[in-house]
Structure formats: structure tokens, C-alpha cells
Design an enzyme around this catalytic site. Sequence first.
Site, short mmCIF file in Angstrom:
data_model
loop_
_atom_site.label_atom_id
_atom_site.label_comp_id
_atom_site.label_asym_id
_atom_site.label_seq_id
_atom_site.Cartn_x
_atom_site.Cartn_y
_atom_site.Cartn_z
N GLY A 29 0.81 -1.22 0.00
CA GLY A 29 0.00 0.00 0.00
C GLY A 29 0.84 1.27 0.00
O GLY A 29 2.03 1.27 -0.33
N LYS A 51 11.19 8.07 3.83
CA LYS A 51 12.19 8.09 4.90
C LYS A 51 13.53 7.56 4.41
O LYS A 51 14.59 7.95 4.93
CB LYS A 51 11.71 7.30 6.11
CG LYS A 51 10.78 8.09 7.03
CD LYS A 51 9.60 8.67 6.27
CE LYS A 51 8.61 9.41 7.09
NZ LYS A 51 7.48 9.92 6.26
N GLY A 91 2.18 20.78 5.78
CA GLY A 91 1.95 19.72 6.74
C GLY A 91 3.14 18.78 6.73
O GLY A 91 4.23 19.12 6.23
N GLU A 101 2.15 27.91 2.34
CA GLU A 101 1.11 27.33 3.19
C GLU A 101 -0.08 28.29 3.29
O GLU A 101 0.10 29.49 3.52
CB GLU A 101 1.67 27.03 4.58
CG GLU A 101 0.64 26.65 5.63
CD GLU A 101 -0.20 25.44 5.27
OE1 GLU A 101 -1.44 25.51 5.40
OE2 GLU A 101 0.38 24.42 4.84
N VAL A 120 -2.89 30.23 -3.16
CA VAL A 120 -2.32 29.96 -4.48
C VAL A 120 -3.33 30.35 -5.55
O VAL A 120 -4.47 29.87 -5.57
CB VAL A 120 -1.92 28.48 -4.62
CG1 VAL A 120 -1.47 28.18 -6.04
CG2 VAL A 120 -0.83 28.13 -3.62
N GLY A 142 -2.69 17.54 0.99
CA GLY A 142 -3.50 16.56 1.71
C GLY A 142 -3.73 15.30 0.89
O GLY A 142 -3.24 15.15 -0.23
N ASP A 181 -6.69 4.83 6.18
CA ASP A 181 -6.92 6.15 5.61
C ASP A 181 -8.30 6.31 4.98
O ASP A 181 -8.81 7.43 4.86
CB ASP A 181 -5.87 6.47 4.55
CG ASP A 181 -4.52 6.80 5.15
OD1 ASP A 181 -4.38 6.74 6.39
OD2 ASP A 181 -3.60 7.12 4.38
N ALA A 240 0.29 5.67 9.58
CA ALA A 240 0.49 4.22 9.43
C ALA A 240 0.32 3.51 10.76
O ALA A 240 -0.28 2.43 10.83
CB ALA A 240 1.88 3.95 8.86
N HIS A 275 22.99 8.99 30.59
CA HIS A 275 23.78 10.15 30.19
C HIS A 275 25.07 9.69 29.52
O HIS A 275 25.72 8.76 30.00
CB HIS A 275 24.12 10.98 31.44
CG HIS A 275 25.02 12.13 31.17
ND1 HIS A 275 24.57 13.31 30.61
CD2 HIS A 275 26.36 12.30 31.38
CE1 HIS A 275 25.59 14.15 30.49
NE2 HIS A 275 26.69 13.56 30.96
#
Length: 460
Positions: A41, A52, A177, A198, A232, A265, A306, A315, A438
Site C-alpha cells: 500500500g 524516509k 503539513g 502554506e 495559491v 492533503g 486512511d 500508518a 547520560h
Amino acid sequence: MGDVYDVAVVGGGTAGYSAALRAAQLGLRVTLVERDDRIGGTCLLRGCIPTKALLQSAAVMDAVDRSDEWGIKASGEPDWSAVKAFEDGVVDKLVNGVTGLVKARKIDVVHGPARLVQGSTALDVDGTRVDAREIVIATGSAPTMLPGVELTDRIITSDQALRYDRIPGSVVVIGAGAVGLEFASLYRSFGADVTLVEALPRVAPLEDEEVSKEISRAFRKRGITTVTGASVQRVADSGDTVAVTYDAGKGDVDVVADVCLVAVGRGPVTEGLGLAEAGVATHEKGYVVVDAELRTKVDHVWAIGDVASTPLQLAHAAFTEGYAAAERIAGLDVPTIDYPNIPKVTYCTPEIASVGLTEAQAREAGLDVVVDKVDFRAIGKANMLGEGGFTKLVAEADGPVRGVHMIGPHVTDLIAEGMLIVNWEALPVEVAAMMHPHPTLSEGIGEAHLALAGKPLHTP
């Protein structure tokens, strides 16, 4: 396929294959219907994973460009064909892994477009009938376009950007976004001049306002031009370039670039499913109407991922919905999903991650709010990486933490702890009592809770 399956899942993306795998694990007989040649998908084939992978290559390019900060003399340039080969290799490996799991759990896979058969729990898959006791619709989403704007070789969406044959020298990204921020970031890392446009008053509009301000500042420092509150007016492909005209309140401004990426979107993929004929209700934007348990208005028909009218197109939300639907079908008692407390992650540079309520949302809910923020520059490991940012906590006065908001290095990995904190309604003093090793970036979370508990260590 003459007999009846327990479950037929339509769509082999994250929602669909997780539902199919879990249902099979619970002993149900499952078929998975996928129109693509491969399972995966949007996430595996056209979204999370390939994007990514490109961002990882971009991060390496950034490190090479900044290598003198760590005392290393280095230079380099992106080899786009090799970058694409790396992207494809990651995708292929993960697709093969999921395909192997599906085969191992004896799930029948049928390739082809599916349509609900009116008056029954059956599917027509390219002329072949598939009967099932329960049907799960998981057909996902696709990028949406601006009204009146059509795809060309230079006007593209994220789908085309992932297969693009070259690195553009200049790009206009419409939409700030998660998708817009990520592509603006990676294009800049590869050397492109980037303008980000945007319509809303701020970038990263779903994040805490302070995070939006910080990512805007960071993008400006990287040389990305950011324009907000912009309408736009036109997007025109001349053949050699593309011109984007916008109005941000001071009249029309034209920006000419090699490519315009539209990232405004995503919309549900429902064409050809026969939803209306089968009585499955949809919203005006096309999302399948579901209740809190992911059931549609037709008995034995579910919708997840979705395509469903749930709040988040993520996801990991889809995985959760797939499991929930499968377990309910198997007769298990499953709690409803707490969507506000699902983490959001954006893999731009710097990264953004959050979970729970923003400060504004908490105040709008009438909570007596206290906040604290720790700059990552107070953390040793962040200084070694040469990155800033912050961790911001939103908590109730004398009460639990309601939101964790982070921007900075590797915060997409750190937010899992924030998810546990918010979902378990931990008090700041409880988290402050937990040691964070640390030097690690996780100290950003620990230090923020120490500060909110009234006993800061490395902050004033």
C-alpha cells in the site's frame, strides 16, 4: 474460491495487512485482495518507507556538508541513481518481509480491483466472486490536487516525487503539513532552492504553536523560503519551468521553479468499490463512515486506515485499527482507540514529534495548565550532534502530563516515551524520578520533567 472465508480484507496496505495477519493469527480463514502487484500500500510503496529512505540519504548529505563542524574534512555530492537504488532496496526488502508473513499465515492473496456485491458480504474481484462472513475495507488514500491544477512532468505530488528521475534545482512546495515539510527538507539537503507555501497562518499547523515557530526559524536558517497565509492563484507549467502565483495579503507574487510539489492533503480511495450501491455510507469528502468500533452502517462490513472517517491518517494508527477490527471480528473485547493520544511524527530536519494536547488545546478544554520547555542545547548529546530544538510539556497544575511536544534530533524515536507518559497519565514528579542515561538525547525528556517537577538540573 467457491467456499466462504471468515474475513475478506480489501487493500494490502498497513491497515489491511495488519488486519489480515491478526485475523489469521486468531485462527480465522482470511483472503487479502490487493489491486497492486505487490502488498504494502501507500506506506511501503508510495509513502512512509520510500520517503524516509530518501530522507536518510538527505541526512547523510547534510552530515557531509557539515563535516568540518566535527573536525572532518569531507566533500560529496548526491548520486541520484544510487540514492534511488537505496530507496528501492529498502522498499523491496520490507515488501518481501510482509509478503512472507502473509504466506506463512496461509492468507490467500487475490490481485485485482474489488467491488462490493450488493445485498451480500461478497466481493467481485475482476469478475471472480469472493464470499466472506466479514469484509474489511482498507483501500487507503491518495494525494489530492488543488482545484483546477493537473499533474504534468513538472507539477507533481509525493507519488511522482518518489519516482522522479532527477534532483530539481528549484522547487515550490505547496502545503506545509508533514508531507510538505519532509519534501521541502530533503530537497534542500540535496541542494535545491526551496519555497514552501502554506495557506494557513503557520507551518506544521497541527503541532503546538511553539513548534511551528521553531521549525519556521530552522527552515529560514537552512535557506528555505517559507510563506504562510498564502492563497495559491495559479500553477502553470511552461514546459521548461513551472510558475506558482500566490497572494499572501500583499498582492500576487510569482515564483518560478523547476518543479512544483503539491502536498495539500490526501483523500480516500473508494472509486469502483460500489459503496453506495451496497449501502455503505460515506462523508461528503468520500471517507467511509464508521463508528467508534470501526463498523460501517452495513452489518459485517468494516473500514479501517486512511479510507475510514477516523481522525488520523497515520500508518501506526492504521496498524492499530487493523488489529482492532480483526480482534472484534474474532469475538475479542477491544477498547476503542484514543486518537488524541496517538503520536505524530514528521521527519524533516529538525524532526518534529508530539503526542497529546497542545497548550492551546489544553486551555480550550478548560484545564488549569502548566508548561515547561527545555532547550536541547542543555543536553550534552544534542551538542555533540550540533543540533538544537526543545522538549515542551503541557500538564495540569498538580496533575498529569497531557502533552509532549518535541523538535530536534531524533525526536521521532524519542516520542514513544512521551506516548507512555501521556497515556498512563503520569505525573511530572513520577517521570522525574526515572533515570535517563547520560549522555543521551532521552535526557531532553528527563530534564523537562525535572523542570516541571520543580527541581531542574541542567536548566535555570
